[in-house]
Design a protein around this motif. Structure first.
Motif, short mmCIF file in Angstrom:
data_model
loop_
_atom_site.label_atom_id
_atom_site.label_comp_id
_atom_site.label_asym_id
_atom_site.label_seq_id
_atom_site.Cartn_x
_atom_site.Cartn_y
_atom_site.Cartn_z
N ASP A 521 0.84 -1.20 0.00
CA ASP A 521 0.00 0.00 0.00
C ASP A 521 0.87 1.25 0.00
N GLU A 522 1.95 1.24 0.82
CA GLU A 522 2.84 2.38 0.89
C GLU A 522 3.54 2.62 -0.45
N VAL A 523 3.98 1.54 -1.09
CA VAL A 523 4.64 1.67 -2.39
C VAL A 523 3.68 2.23 -3.43
N LEU A 524 2.45 1.71 -3.45
CA LEU A 524 1.48 2.18 -4.43
C LEU A 524 1.15 3.66 -4.22
N ARG A 525 1.02 4.06 -2.96
CA ARG A 525 0.74 5.47 -2.70
C ARG A 525 1.92 6.34 -3.14
N SER A 526 3.12 5.85 -2.89
CA SER A 526 4.31 6.60 -3.31
C SER A 526 4.37 6.74 -4.83
N VAL A 527 4.08 5.62 -5.52
CA VAL A 527 4.08 5.67 -6.98
C VAL A 527 2.97 6.60 -7.47
N GLY A 528 1.80 6.52 -6.84
CA GLY A 528 0.70 7.39 -7.22
C GLY A 528 1.05 8.86 -7.04
N ALA A 529 1.72 9.18 -5.92
CA ALA A 529 2.12 10.57 -5.67
C ALA A 529 3.14 11.02 -6.71
N ALA A 530 4.10 10.12 -7.04
CA ALA A 530 5.11 10.48 -8.05
C ALA A 530 4.46 10.72 -9.40
N LEU A 531 3.50 9.87 -9.76
CA LEU A 531 2.81 10.04 -11.04
C LEU A 531 2.05 11.36 -11.07
N ALA A 532 1.38 11.67 -9.96
CA ALA A 532 0.63 12.91 -9.91
C ALA A 532 1.55 14.12 -10.01
N THR A 533 2.72 14.04 -9.33
CA THR A 533 3.69 15.13 -9.39
C THR A 533 4.21 15.29 -10.81
N GLY A 534 4.52 14.13 -11.44
CA GLY A 534 5.03 14.19 -12.81
C GLY A 534 4.04 14.79 -13.77
N LEU A 535 2.78 14.41 -13.59
CA LEU A 535 1.75 14.94 -14.49
C LEU A 535 1.58 16.43 -14.29
N GLY A 536 1.68 16.86 -12.99
CA GLY A 536 1.56 18.29 -12.73
C GLY A 536 2.71 19.07 -13.33
N ALA A 537 3.93 18.49 -13.20
CA ALA A 537 5.09 19.19 -13.77
C ALA A 537 5.01 19.24 -15.28
N GLY A 538 4.52 18.14 -15.88
CA GLY A 538 4.42 18.12 -17.33
C GLY A 538 3.41 19.12 -17.85
N GLY A 539 2.37 19.38 -17.02
CA GLY A 539 1.35 20.34 -17.47
C GLY A 539 1.87 21.73 -17.43
#
Length: 539
Positions: A521-539
Protein backbone atom coordinates in the motif's frame (compact mmCIF):
# COMPACT_ATOMS: atom_id res chain seq x y z
CA UNK A 1 9.84 -39.00 -6.12
CA UNK A 2 6.54 -40.01 -4.52
CA UNK A 3 6.32 -40.08 -0.73
CA UNK A 4 5.59 -43.78 -0.20
CA UNK A 5 4.99 -43.21 3.51
CA UNK A 6 1.63 -41.55 2.75
CA UNK A 7 -0.74 -44.51 2.84
CA UNK A 8 -4.48 -44.80 3.20
CA UNK A 9 -3.98 -45.65 6.87
CA UNK A 10 -3.68 -41.95 7.72
CA UNK A 11 -6.82 -40.87 5.88
CA UNK A 12 -9.53 -39.54 8.17
CA UNK A 13 -13.02 -41.00 8.06
CA UNK A 14 -15.33 -38.83 5.90
CA UNK A 15 -17.95 -36.63 7.53
CA UNK A 16 -21.37 -38.27 7.14
CA UNK A 17 -24.26 -36.09 5.96
CA UNK A 18 -27.72 -37.60 6.35
CA UNK A 19 -30.35 -36.61 3.81
CA UNK A 20 -34.08 -37.28 4.08
CA UNK A 21 -35.43 -37.33 0.50
CA UNK A 22 -39.22 -37.06 0.21
CA UNK A 23 -41.46 -37.27 -2.84
CA UNK A 24 -45.11 -37.93 -3.74
CA UNK A 25 -47.41 -38.66 -6.67
CA UNK A 26 -45.93 -40.79 -9.45
CA UNK A 27 -42.31 -40.08 -8.56
CA UNK A 28 -40.28 -42.99 -7.24
CA UNK A 29 -36.81 -44.02 -6.10
CA UNK A 30 -36.38 -46.82 -8.62
CA UNK A 31 -35.26 -46.82 -12.26
CA UNK A 32 -38.57 -45.52 -13.64
CA UNK A 33 -38.62 -42.46 -15.90
CA UNK A 34 -39.73 -40.29 -12.97
CA UNK A 35 -37.38 -42.11 -10.64
CA UNK A 36 -34.65 -40.64 -8.48
CA UNK A 37 -32.37 -43.69 -8.39
CA UNK A 38 -29.67 -42.02 -10.50
CA UNK A 39 -29.58 -38.97 -8.23
CA UNK A 40 -29.37 -41.13 -5.10
CA UNK A 41 -26.55 -43.17 -6.64
CA UNK A 42 -24.61 -39.99 -7.44
CA UNK A 43 -25.04 -38.61 -3.92
CA UNK A 44 -24.10 -41.84 -2.17
CA UNK A 45 -21.11 -42.63 -4.38
CA UNK A 46 -17.77 -42.05 -2.55
CA UNK A 47 -16.72 -39.26 -4.91
CA UNK A 48 -15.22 -36.91 -2.31
CA UNK A 49 -12.86 -38.11 0.45
CA UNK A 50 -14.16 -35.77 3.12
CA UNK A 51 -17.92 -36.39 2.90
CA UNK A 52 -20.27 -39.36 2.71
CA UNK A 53 -23.95 -38.86 1.98
CA UNK A 54 -26.57 -41.26 3.33
CA UNK A 55 -30.03 -40.93 1.79
CA UNK A 56 -33.22 -42.08 3.51
CA UNK A 57 -36.03 -42.37 0.95
CA UNK A 58 -39.59 -41.42 1.93
CA UNK A 59 -42.85 -41.27 -0.05
CA UNK A 60 -46.03 -39.50 0.97
CA UNK A 61 -48.35 -42.18 -0.43
CA UNK A 62 -48.97 -45.91 -0.51
CA UNK A 63 -49.07 -46.44 -4.26
CA UNK A 64 -46.90 -48.49 -6.60
CA UNK A 65 -44.09 -45.87 -6.81
CA UNK A 66 -44.04 -45.70 -3.00
CA UNK A 67 -42.88 -49.32 -2.85
CA UNK A 68 -39.41 -48.06 -3.79
CA UNK A 69 -39.24 -45.95 -0.61
CA UNK A 70 -38.02 -47.04 2.81
CA UNK A 71 -40.70 -44.89 4.46
CA UNK A 72 -44.10 -44.99 2.67
CA UNK A 73 -47.07 -42.92 3.87
CA UNK A 74 -44.55 -40.51 5.33
CA UNK A 75 -45.52 -37.65 7.64
CA UNK A 76 -43.08 -35.04 8.93
CA UNK A 77 -44.69 -34.76 12.35
CA UNK A 78 -44.52 -38.50 12.99
CA UNK A 79 -40.80 -38.90 12.39
CA UNK A 80 -37.65 -37.78 14.21
CA UNK A 81 -36.25 -35.14 11.86
CA UNK A 82 -33.33 -34.34 14.18
CA UNK A 83 -31.44 -37.37 12.86
CA UNK A 84 -31.04 -35.67 9.47
CA UNK A 85 -28.78 -32.85 8.33
CA UNK A 86 -31.01 -31.82 5.43
CA UNK A 87 -34.33 -32.58 3.73
CA UNK A 88 -34.85 -32.73 -0.06
CA UNK A 89 -38.42 -32.31 -1.37
CA UNK A 90 -39.46 -33.44 -4.86
CA UNK A 91 -43.06 -32.33 -5.13
CA UNK A 92 -45.03 -33.90 -8.00
CA UNK A 93 -48.66 -33.84 -6.83
CA UNK A 94 -50.84 -30.86 -7.77
CA UNK A 95 -53.18 -28.76 -5.67
CA UNK A 96 -55.93 -31.39 -5.88
CA UNK A 97 -53.96 -33.29 -3.24
CA UNK A 98 -54.09 -32.04 0.37
CA UNK A 99 -51.17 -29.82 1.33
CA UNK A 100 -49.07 -30.44 4.43
CA UNK A 101 -50.93 -29.99 7.70
CA UNK A 102 -49.86 -27.27 10.10
CA UNK A 103 -48.26 -29.73 12.50
CA UNK A 104 -46.08 -31.04 9.65
CA UNK A 105 -45.18 -27.52 8.57
CA UNK A 106 -44.26 -26.72 12.16
CA UNK A 107 -41.94 -29.74 12.24
CA UNK A 108 -40.23 -28.50 9.08
CA UNK A 109 -40.01 -24.91 10.36
CA UNK A 110 -38.38 -26.08 13.60
CA UNK A 111 -35.96 -28.25 11.62
CA UNK A 112 -34.94 -25.30 9.43
CA UNK A 113 -34.71 -22.86 12.34
CA UNK A 114 -32.51 -25.40 14.10
CA UNK A 115 -29.98 -25.25 11.27
CA UNK A 116 -31.23 -28.03 9.03
CA UNK A 117 -30.82 -27.55 5.27
CA UNK A 118 -33.76 -27.67 2.86
CA UNK A 119 -33.92 -28.33 -0.88
CA UNK A 120 -37.18 -28.21 -2.83
CA UNK A 121 -38.35 -28.41 -6.41
CA UNK A 122 -41.48 -28.98 -8.48
CA UNK A 123 -42.21 -28.35 -12.16
CA UNK A 124 -44.51 -26.20 -14.30
CA UNK A 125 -47.87 -24.86 -13.07
CA UNK A 126 -48.88 -26.23 -9.65
CA UNK A 127 -46.87 -29.45 -9.82
CA UNK A 128 -45.36 -29.79 -6.36
CA UNK A 129 -47.54 -27.31 -4.52
CA UNK A 130 -49.15 -29.85 -2.18
CA UNK A 131 -45.77 -30.91 -0.77
CA UNK A 132 -43.77 -27.69 -1.03
CA UNK A 133 -46.08 -24.72 -1.52
CA UNK A 134 -46.59 -23.90 2.17
CA UNK A 135 -43.12 -24.72 3.55
CA UNK A 136 -41.54 -21.59 5.11
CA UNK A 137 -39.02 -19.84 2.82
CA UNK A 138 -39.46 -22.51 0.17
CA UNK A 139 -42.97 -21.18 -0.51
CA UNK A 140 -41.67 -17.76 -1.59
CA UNK A 141 -38.41 -18.71 -3.31
CA UNK A 142 -40.17 -20.45 -6.19
CA UNK A 143 -43.51 -20.14 -8.01
CA UNK A 144 -45.87 -22.93 -6.94
CA UNK A 145 -49.42 -21.72 -7.70
CA UNK A 146 -51.50 -22.00 -10.91
CA UNK A 147 -53.72 -20.88 -12.58
CA UNK A 148 -54.50 -18.27 -9.90
CA UNK A 149 -52.14 -16.55 -7.45
CA UNK A 150 -51.54 -18.26 -4.13
CA UNK A 151 -53.54 -17.61 -0.93
CA UNK A 152 -51.13 -14.87 0.12
CA UNK A 153 -50.86 -13.32 -3.34
CA UNK A 154 -47.97 -15.55 -4.46
CA UNK A 155 -47.25 -15.15 -8.20
CA UNK A 156 -48.59 -17.56 -10.80
CA UNK A 157 -46.23 -20.26 -12.06
CA UNK A 158 -45.49 -20.69 -15.80
CA UNK A 159 -47.90 -22.75 -17.88
CA UNK A 160 -47.19 -26.04 -19.61
CA UNK A 161 -47.93 -24.62 -23.04
CA UNK A 162 -48.28 -21.40 -25.00
CA UNK A 163 -45.49 -19.14 -26.29
CA UNK A 164 -44.65 -18.07 -22.73
CA UNK A 165 -43.83 -21.58 -21.50
CA UNK A 166 -40.37 -22.20 -20.03
CA UNK A 167 -39.09 -24.48 -22.78
CA UNK A 168 -35.35 -25.03 -22.45
CA UNK A 169 -35.01 -27.80 -25.04
CA UNK A 170 -32.05 -27.52 -27.35
CA UNK A 171 -32.08 -29.19 -30.73
CA UNK A 172 -30.60 -32.66 -30.51
CA UNK A 173 -29.66 -35.44 -32.88
CA UNK A 174 -32.81 -35.29 -35.03
CA UNK A 175 -34.80 -32.45 -36.65
CA UNK A 176 -37.48 -30.36 -34.95
CA UNK A 177 -38.13 -30.07 -31.21
CA UNK A 178 -39.74 -33.06 -29.52
CA UNK A 179 -40.56 -33.98 -25.93
CA UNK A 180 -38.00 -36.76 -25.83
CA UNK A 181 -35.22 -34.33 -26.73
CA UNK A 182 -35.01 -33.96 -22.95
CA UNK A 183 -33.45 -37.46 -22.91
CA UNK A 184 -30.62 -36.77 -25.36
CA UNK A 185 -27.01 -35.79 -24.70
CA UNK A 186 -27.48 -32.04 -25.28
CA UNK A 187 -28.02 -30.02 -22.07
CA UNK A 188 -29.36 -26.51 -21.73
CA UNK A 189 -26.90 -23.72 -20.98
CA UNK A 190 -27.47 -21.72 -17.78
CA UNK A 191 -25.90 -18.46 -16.65
CA UNK A 192 -24.56 -18.46 -13.07
CA UNK A 193 -24.52 -15.31 -10.98
CA UNK A 194 -20.90 -14.27 -10.50
CA UNK A 195 -19.56 -12.70 -7.30
CA UNK A 196 -16.51 -10.45 -7.45
CA UNK A 197 -13.82 -10.58 -4.80
CA UNK A 198 -13.05 -6.86 -5.02
CA UNK A 199 -14.16 -3.59 -6.55
CA UNK A 200 -11.24 -3.67 -8.98
CA UNK A 201 -11.62 -3.31 -12.74
CA UNK A 202 -12.50 -6.46 -14.67
CA UNK A 203 -8.89 -7.01 -15.65
CA UNK A 204 -7.81 -7.19 -12.03
CA UNK A 205 -10.47 -8.96 -10.00
CA UNK A 206 -11.48 -12.58 -9.62
CA UNK A 207 -15.08 -13.75 -9.56
CA UNK A 208 -16.74 -16.89 -8.27
CA UNK A 209 -20.13 -18.41 -9.02
CA UNK A 210 -22.38 -19.29 -6.12
CA UNK A 211 -21.04 -22.40 -4.32
CA UNK A 212 -23.97 -24.37 -5.76
CA UNK A 213 -22.66 -23.69 -9.27
CA UNK A 214 -18.93 -24.01 -8.69
CA UNK A 215 -17.65 -27.07 -10.56
CA UNK A 216 -14.36 -28.94 -10.80
CA UNK A 217 -13.49 -27.09 -14.00
CA UNK A 218 -14.98 -23.71 -13.17
CA UNK A 219 -18.58 -22.42 -13.13
CA UNK A 220 -21.28 -25.01 -13.85
CA UNK A 221 -23.09 -23.79 -16.95
CA UNK A 222 -25.23 -26.77 -17.94
CA UNK A 223 -28.36 -28.52 -16.66
CA UNK A 224 -30.70 -31.06 -18.27
CA UNK A 225 -33.27 -29.46 -20.58
CA UNK A 226 -37.06 -29.84 -20.54
CA UNK A 227 -39.98 -28.35 -22.54
CA UNK A 228 -41.91 -26.83 -19.61
CA UNK A 229 -40.06 -25.82 -16.44
CA UNK A 230 -41.07 -23.88 -13.36
CA UNK A 231 -39.35 -20.75 -12.03
CA UNK A 232 -37.26 -19.62 -9.06
CA UNK A 233 -37.79 -16.04 -7.89
CA UNK A 234 -37.10 -13.56 -5.09
CA UNK A 235 -40.00 -12.41 -2.88
CA UNK A 236 -40.76 -8.75 -2.30
CA UNK A 237 -41.82 -9.17 1.34
CA UNK A 238 -38.91 -10.27 3.51
CA UNK A 239 -40.54 -9.44 6.83
CA UNK A 240 -43.44 -11.89 6.95
CA UNK A 241 -44.18 -13.65 10.22
CA UNK A 242 -46.84 -16.28 10.87
CA UNK A 243 -47.83 -19.05 13.26
CA UNK A 244 -47.80 -22.78 12.52
CA UNK A 245 -49.54 -24.91 15.13
CA UNK A 246 -48.48 -22.46 17.84
CA UNK A 247 -44.92 -22.00 16.57
CA UNK A 248 -43.90 -18.48 15.56
CA UNK A 249 -42.09 -18.36 12.23
CA UNK A 250 -40.09 -15.49 10.76
CA UNK A 251 -39.86 -16.07 7.03
CA UNK A 252 -36.45 -14.41 6.58
CA UNK A 253 -34.74 -13.63 9.90
CA UNK A 254 -33.03 -10.25 9.86
CA UNK A 255 -34.50 -9.48 6.44
CA UNK A 256 -31.76 -11.51 4.73
CA UNK A 257 -32.95 -12.04 1.17
CA UNK A 258 -32.69 -15.18 -0.97
CA UNK A 259 -31.13 -14.90 -4.41
CA UNK A 260 -31.53 -16.31 -7.87
CA UNK A 261 -28.06 -17.76 -8.48
CA UNK A 262 -28.51 -19.11 -12.03
CA UNK A 263 -30.76 -18.28 -14.97
CA UNK A 264 -32.05 -20.23 -17.95
CA UNK A 265 -32.34 -18.39 -21.26
CA UNK A 266 -34.89 -19.34 -23.92
CA UNK A 267 -34.33 -18.48 -27.58
CA UNK A 268 -37.40 -17.68 -29.65
CA UNK A 269 -38.41 -20.17 -32.32
CA UNK A 270 -41.24 -20.32 -34.88
CA UNK A 271 -44.18 -22.70 -34.63
CA UNK A 272 -43.04 -24.90 -37.52
CA UNK A 273 -40.01 -26.08 -35.51
CA UNK A 274 -42.25 -27.50 -32.76
CA UNK A 275 -45.43 -28.98 -34.26
CA UNK A 276 -46.60 -30.16 -30.84
CA UNK A 277 -46.24 -26.98 -28.78
CA UNK A 278 -45.98 -24.21 -31.36
CA UNK A 279 -44.29 -20.82 -31.19
CA UNK A 280 -41.89 -19.99 -28.36
CA UNK A 281 -41.03 -16.49 -27.12
CA UNK A 282 -37.57 -15.54 -25.88
CA UNK A 283 -37.14 -15.00 -22.16
CA UNK A 284 -34.84 -15.50 -19.17
CA UNK A 285 -35.99 -17.01 -15.87
CA UNK A 286 -34.59 -18.18 -12.55
CA UNK A 287 -33.25 -21.74 -12.68
CA UNK A 288 -31.68 -22.05 -9.21
CA UNK A 289 -32.35 -20.10 -6.02
CA UNK A 290 -30.50 -19.99 -2.70
CA UNK A 291 -30.95 -18.59 0.81
CA UNK A 292 -27.88 -18.52 3.05
CA UNK A 293 -29.61 -18.98 6.37
CA UNK A 294 -26.28 -19.59 8.12
CA UNK A 295 -25.81 -15.80 8.13
CA UNK A 296 -29.01 -15.52 10.15
CA UNK A 297 -28.46 -18.52 12.42
CA UNK A 298 -30.89 -20.85 10.60
CA UNK A 299 -30.60 -23.51 7.91
CA UNK A 300 -29.80 -22.85 4.27
CA UNK A 301 -32.38 -23.34 1.52
CA UNK A 302 -31.96 -24.15 -2.18
CA UNK A 303 -34.68 -24.42 -4.82
CA UNK A 304 -34.66 -25.49 -8.46
CA UNK A 305 -36.96 -24.69 -11.37
CA UNK A 306 -37.80 -28.34 -12.08
CA UNK A 307 -37.30 -31.89 -10.90
CA UNK A 308 -36.48 -32.73 -14.51
CA UNK A 309 -32.98 -31.55 -13.67
CA UNK A 310 -32.81 -34.67 -11.42
CA UNK A 311 -35.07 -37.40 -12.83
CA UNK A 312 -33.77 -40.52 -14.56
CA UNK A 313 -35.45 -39.72 -17.88
CA UNK A 314 -33.37 -36.56 -18.23
CA UNK A 315 -30.09 -38.21 -17.25
CA UNK A 316 -29.83 -41.81 -18.41
CA UNK A 317 -32.27 -41.69 -21.32
CA UNK A 318 -35.74 -42.82 -22.33
CA UNK A 319 -36.04 -46.64 -22.47
CA UNK A 320 -39.17 -46.38 -24.63
CA UNK A 321 -37.06 -45.35 -27.65
CA UNK A 322 -34.55 -48.24 -27.85
CA UNK A 323 -34.14 -47.62 -31.56
CA UNK A 324 -32.59 -44.21 -30.87
CA UNK A 325 -28.91 -44.65 -29.94
CA UNK A 326 -28.79 -41.25 -28.25
CA UNK A 327 -32.11 -40.70 -26.48
CA UNK A 328 -32.16 -44.23 -25.10
CA UNK A 329 -28.95 -43.67 -23.11
CA UNK A 330 -28.98 -39.92 -22.38
CA UNK A 331 -25.73 -38.16 -21.55
CA UNK A 332 -23.77 -41.40 -21.96
CA UNK A 333 -24.27 -41.19 -25.75
CA UNK A 334 -21.24 -38.97 -26.44
CA UNK A 335 -18.05 -37.54 -24.99
CA UNK A 336 -19.62 -34.08 -24.84
CA UNK A 337 -22.66 -35.52 -23.06
CA UNK A 338 -20.50 -37.31 -20.52
CA UNK A 339 -18.58 -34.10 -19.86
CA UNK A 340 -21.83 -32.20 -19.30
CA UNK A 341 -23.06 -34.96 -16.98
CA UNK A 342 -19.96 -34.59 -14.79
CA UNK A 343 -20.88 -30.92 -14.32
CA UNK A 344 -24.46 -31.85 -13.47
CA UNK A 345 -23.32 -34.43 -10.92
CA UNK A 346 -21.08 -31.80 -9.35
CA UNK A 347 -24.17 -29.60 -8.94
CA UNK A 348 -25.95 -32.40 -7.05
CA UNK A 349 -23.00 -32.87 -4.71
CA UNK A 350 -22.72 -29.11 -4.22
CA UNK A 351 -26.29 -29.00 -2.93
CA UNK A 352 -25.48 -31.61 -0.29
CA UNK A 353 -22.29 -29.81 0.76
CA UNK A 354 -23.74 -26.28 0.79
CA UNK A 355 -26.87 -27.23 2.74
CA UNK A 356 -24.85 -28.97 5.46
CA UNK A 357 -24.90 -27.45 8.93
CA UNK A 358 -21.87 -25.28 9.88
CA UNK A 359 -20.48 -27.94 12.23
CA UNK A 360 -20.68 -30.52 9.44
CA UNK A 361 -18.89 -28.20 7.04
CA UNK A 362 -16.17 -27.58 9.61
CA UNK A 363 -15.73 -31.33 9.88
CA UNK A 364 -15.41 -31.54 6.08
CA UNK A 365 -12.82 -28.75 6.09
CA UNK A 366 -10.50 -30.39 8.63
CA UNK A 367 -10.78 -33.75 6.88
CA UNK A 368 -9.89 -32.07 3.57
CA UNK A 369 -6.91 -30.32 5.22
CA UNK A 370 -5.76 -33.59 6.78
CA UNK A 371 -5.88 -35.34 3.39
CA UNK A 372 -4.01 -32.45 1.72
CA UNK A 373 -1.27 -32.55 4.36
CA UNK A 374 -0.43 -36.17 3.33
CA UNK A 375 -0.77 -35.67 -0.41
CA UNK A 376 2.57 -36.42 -2.04
CA UNK A 377 2.79 -32.99 -3.66
CA UNK A 378 2.42 -31.21 -0.32
CA UNK A 379 4.34 -33.64 1.88
CA UNK A 380 7.33 -33.67 -0.46
CA UNK A 381 7.37 -29.85 -0.63
CA UNK A 382 7.31 -29.30 3.13
CA UNK A 383 10.76 -28.34 4.46
CA UNK A 384 11.28 -29.80 7.95
CA UNK A 385 13.46 -26.90 9.01
CA UNK A 386 10.70 -24.37 8.35
CA UNK A 387 7.82 -26.15 10.11
CA UNK A 388 8.28 -24.19 13.31
CA UNK A 389 8.60 -20.67 11.86
CA UNK A 390 7.97 -20.40 8.10
CA UNK A 391 8.23 -16.96 6.56
CA UNK A 392 5.52 -15.53 4.30
CA UNK A 393 7.22 -16.68 1.11
CA UNK A 394 7.30 -20.26 2.41
CA UNK A 395 3.67 -20.10 3.51
CA UNK A 396 2.59 -18.82 0.11
CA UNK A 397 4.62 -21.47 -1.71
CA UNK A 398 3.11 -24.34 0.26
CA UNK A 399 -0.33 -22.71 0.36
CA UNK A 400 -0.45 -22.58 -3.43
CA UNK A 401 0.32 -26.34 -3.49
CA UNK A 402 -2.44 -27.01 -0.96
CA UNK A 403 -4.92 -24.93 -2.94
CA UNK A 404 -4.25 -26.96 -6.08
CA UNK A 405 -4.48 -30.25 -4.20
CA UNK A 406 -7.80 -29.21 -2.67
CA UNK A 407 -9.07 -28.27 -6.13
CA UNK A 408 -9.05 -31.97 -7.03
CA UNK A 409 -11.75 -32.72 -4.44
CA UNK A 410 -13.16 -29.41 -3.17
CA UNK A 411 -14.43 -26.58 -5.35
CA UNK A 412 -12.77 -23.16 -5.39
CA UNK A 413 -15.85 -21.84 -3.59
CA UNK A 414 -15.66 -24.45 -0.82
CA UNK A 415 -11.92 -23.90 -0.33
CA UNK A 416 -12.37 -20.11 -0.17
CA UNK A 417 -15.35 -20.27 2.19
CA UNK A 418 -13.84 -22.82 4.53
CA UNK A 419 -10.36 -21.26 4.60
CA UNK A 420 -12.00 -18.00 5.65
CA UNK A 421 -14.65 -19.22 8.04
CA UNK A 422 -12.68 -22.03 9.70
CA UNK A 423 -9.06 -21.24 8.74
CA UNK A 424 -8.94 -17.51 9.47
CA UNK A 425 -11.55 -18.13 12.17
CA UNK A 426 -9.13 -20.46 13.96
CA UNK A 427 -7.11 -17.36 14.86
CA UNK A 428 -10.19 -15.76 16.38
CA UNK A 429 -13.72 -15.05 15.20
CA UNK A 430 -13.03 -11.31 15.37
CA UNK A 431 -10.32 -11.59 12.72
CA UNK A 432 -12.67 -13.33 10.31
CA UNK A 433 -15.46 -10.80 10.83
CA UNK A 434 -13.02 -7.94 10.26
CA UNK A 435 -11.58 -9.50 7.09
CA UNK A 436 -14.84 -10.88 5.74
CA UNK A 437 -15.90 -7.79 3.71
CA UNK A 438 -12.64 -8.04 1.75
CA UNK A 439 -12.50 -11.82 1.43
CA UNK A 440 -16.07 -13.10 1.11
CA UNK A 441 -17.53 -12.41 -2.36
CA UNK A 442 -20.90 -13.90 -1.31
CA UNK A 443 -21.42 -11.45 1.56
CA UNK A 444 -24.65 -9.51 0.86
CA UNK A 445 -24.02 -5.85 0.09
CA UNK A 446 -26.21 -2.89 -0.70
CA UNK A 447 -26.11 -1.53 -4.22
CA UNK A 448 -23.57 1.21 -3.46
CA UNK A 449 -21.43 -0.78 -1.04
CA UNK A 450 -18.18 -2.08 -2.46
CA UNK A 451 -16.28 -5.10 -1.15
CA UNK A 452 -13.14 -4.22 0.74
CA UNK A 453 -11.66 -0.88 1.64
CA UNK A 454 -8.19 -1.11 0.09
CA UNK A 455 -7.00 0.40 -3.19
CA UNK A 456 -8.11 -1.57 -6.24
CA UNK A 457 -4.82 -3.31 -6.99
CA UNK A 458 -4.25 -4.31 -3.37
CA UNK A 459 -7.81 -5.52 -2.84
CA UNK A 460 -7.64 -7.59 -6.01
CA UNK A 461 -4.60 -9.45 -4.68
CA UNK A 462 -5.79 -9.80 -1.09
CA UNK A 463 -8.17 -12.80 -1.29
CA UNK A 464 -5.67 -15.13 -2.94
CA UNK A 465 -2.82 -13.82 -0.77
CA UNK A 466 -4.75 -14.50 2.44
CA UNK A 467 -6.06 -17.84 1.17
CA UNK A 468 -2.60 -19.15 0.32
CA UNK A 469 -1.06 -17.84 3.53
CA UNK A 470 -3.78 -19.43 5.66
CA UNK A 471 -3.61 -22.75 3.80
CA UNK A 472 0.17 -22.76 4.15
CA UNK A 473 -0.03 -21.96 7.86
CA UNK A 474 -2.67 -24.60 8.54
CA UNK A 475 -0.74 -27.37 6.79
CA UNK A 476 2.54 -26.33 8.42
CA UNK A 477 0.88 -26.50 11.83
CA UNK A 478 -0.67 -29.90 11.11
CA UNK A 479 2.69 -31.20 9.81
CA UNK A 480 4.49 -29.97 12.92
CA UNK A 481 1.94 -31.74 15.14
CA UNK A 482 1.86 -34.90 13.01
CA UNK A 483 5.26 -35.38 11.32
CA UNK A 484 4.79 -39.09 10.47
CA UNK A 485 1.91 -40.88 8.69
CA UNK A 486 1.20 -43.55 11.27
CA UNK A 487 -1.97 -45.25 12.43
CA UNK A 488 -1.39 -43.69 15.85
CA UNK A 489 -1.35 -40.24 14.20
CA UNK A 490 -4.63 -40.91 12.42
CA UNK A 491 -6.31 -42.08 15.60
CA UNK A 492 -4.98 -39.16 17.64
CA UNK A 493 -6.04 -36.68 14.94
CA UNK A 494 -9.64 -37.83 15.26
CA UNK A 495 -9.84 -36.23 18.70
CA UNK A 496 -7.80 -33.09 18.08
CA UNK A 497 -9.29 -29.63 18.64
CA UNK A 498 -7.98 -28.26 15.36
CA UNK A 499 -8.47 -24.52 15.97
CA UNK A 500 -6.20 -24.79 19.00
CA UNK A 501 -3.53 -26.58 16.97
CA UNK A 502 -3.48 -24.23 13.97
CA UNK A 503 -4.76 -20.97 15.50
CA UNK A 504 -1.38 -19.51 16.54
CA UNK A 505 0.17 -20.36 13.16
CA UNK A 506 -2.73 -18.72 11.32
CA UNK A 507 -2.46 -15.62 13.49
CA UNK A 508 1.25 -15.28 12.63
CA UNK A 509 0.47 -15.77 8.94
CA UNK A 510 -2.17 -13.03 9.00
CA UNK A 511 0.28 -10.66 10.72
CA UNK A 512 2.80 -11.39 7.96
CA UNK A 513 0.16 -10.71 5.30
CA UNK A 514 -0.79 -7.47 7.07
CA UNK A 515 2.82 -6.32 6.94
CA UNK A 516 3.08 -7.17 3.25
CA UNK A 517 -0.17 -5.36 2.45
CA UNK A 518 0.98 -2.28 4.36
CA UNK A 519 4.26 -2.22 2.47
CA UNK A 520 2.50 -2.69 -0.87
CA UNK A 521 0.00 0.00 0.00
CA UNK A 522 2.84 2.38 0.89
CA UNK A 523 4.64 1.67 -2.39
CA UNK A 524 1.48 2.18 -4.43
CA UNK A 525 0.74 5.47 -2.70
CA UNK A 526 4.31 6.60 -3.31
CA UNK A 527 4.08 5.67 -6.98
CA UNK A 528 0.70 7.39 -7.22
CA UNK A 529 2.12 10.57 -5.67
CA UNK A 530 5.11 10.48 -8.05
CA UNK A 531 2.81 10.04 -11.04
CA UNK A 532 0.63 12.91 -9.91
CA UNK A 533 3.69 15.13 -9.39
CA UNK A 534 5.03 14.19 -12.81
CA UNK A 535 1.75 14.94 -14.49
CA UNK A 536 1.56 18.29 -12.73
CA UNK A 537 5.09 19.19 -13.77
CA UNK A 538 4.42 18.12 -17.33
CA UNK A 539 1.35 20.34 -17.47
Amino acid sequence: MRDTRATTSVHAEPRTVRVLMVTDGEASFDEADFGLSTLVDVLEAPALPWIRVEVTKAHRERNLPALSAELPLFRFDGHDLSQYDQIWLFGVARSNRPSLEEVELRALAEFMDGGGGMFATGDHEDLGVSLCGAVPRVRTMRKWHWPEPGPNGEPVAPSVDGPGRHDTLLEGNDPLFQLNDQSDDVPQVVTPRMYATSDSPKWAHQAYPHPLLCGPRGPIRVLPDHPHEGECSVPEDLGATFTLAGYEVTEYPGGLAPEVVAWSTINARPAELDPRKGRLDARTFGAVGAYDGHRAGVGRVAVDATWHHFFNINLVGDPTVPQDPVKSVGFAASASGRTAYEEIKAYYRNIAVWLARPEAQEGMWWRAVWAARWHHRVSMDLRPGSLGSPDLAELLRVGADVREVLAATATRADAAQWAGRFGVGAAGAGRWEALRPSLDPWLPRSGDEQPGHLPNLVSSMLPELVLDAVLGAVVHAVAAEFPEPTEEARQRAAGVEWPGVVGPAVARALEAVAGQVARTDEVLRSVGAALATGLGAGG
